[in-house]
Design a protein around this motif. Sequence first.
Motif, PDB file in Angstrom:
ATOM      1  N   GLU A  17       0.816  -1.208   0.000  1.00  0.00           N
ATOM      2  CA  GLU A  17       0.000   0.000   0.000  1.00  0.00           C
ATOM      3  C   GLU A  17       0.858   1.270   0.000  1.00  0.00           C
ATOM      4  O   GLU A  17       0.332   2.374   0.100  1.00  0.00           O
ATOM      5  CB  GLU A  17      -0.923   0.006   1.226  1.00  0.00           C
ATOM      6  N   THR A 132      -5.069   3.371   1.392  1.00  0.00           N
ATOM      7  CA  THR A 132      -5.792   2.261   1.997  1.00  0.00           C
ATOM      8  C   THR A 132      -7.185   2.306   1.380  1.00  0.00           C
ATOM      9  O   THR A 132      -7.718   3.385   1.115  1.00  0.00           O
ATOM     10  CB  THR A 132      -5.851   2.374   3.537  1.00  0.00           C
ATOM     11  N   HIS A 137      -9.790  -2.980   3.947  1.00  0.00           N
ATOM     12  CA  HIS A 137     -10.044  -2.508   5.304  1.00  0.00           C
ATOM     13  C   HIS A 137     -11.492  -2.035   5.400  1.00  0.00           C
ATOM     14  O   HIS A 137     -12.092  -1.643   4.400  1.00  0.00           O
ATOM     15  CB  HIS A 137      -9.126  -1.323   5.655  1.00  0.00           C
TER      16      HIS A 137
END
Length: 195
Positions: A17, A132, A137
């Motif tokens: 990331e 992100t 997530h």
Amino acid sequence: LQIHVNAKRFLSLELDEVGAIEYSITPLNSDATITYEPYLDAGITNEDSNWDDKFWNITNVTSKNNQAFIEAHTMKTNFHTCTFMESCLFIDNKKVDLPSEKNHSETKISFKYTSDIQQNQTFTIHKFGGYTVDRNHDKSNLVSAAVSVLEKAISFGFNDLLELQKQAWVNIWNMSDITIDGDVKAQQGIRFNIF
């Protein structure tokens, strides 16, 4: 004023990331005042559509210390992201903490760092940045996920992450390289395609 500039950048295979950038500036023939201004800018438009449509709906622009975050989601697919960055500064490879001038708008955030650098000193910035996303997530925890990613990147540091990157590419080339003897252009072409 004559300066020497050295720039390195890569997208980390270790921390997928994260992208990392290093800029080093050395004034060669006199002292100089040097300013770095790392930034995030989410005010982009979709150039493939009519009327320069906005691509993102920006929901939050925040910062804490040397970290910055822009939360947004795509207009049509509601794909949630957090763009993030953190920078570290060095003079002659020694980490320095400089005050920053923060500039903040609805779509952009930057930190401006200025230092008086002596002739033949090297002023370096390491910028770690990335995304992100809600694919990896929970969309309500994208900033905290970004903070965790930045903590990992900073703990490695630019040079160690770069060494891990080099080793990862050695492993890729050992597994997938094709050697063509006697034809330099074909060899370059096949390696470009593998890359």
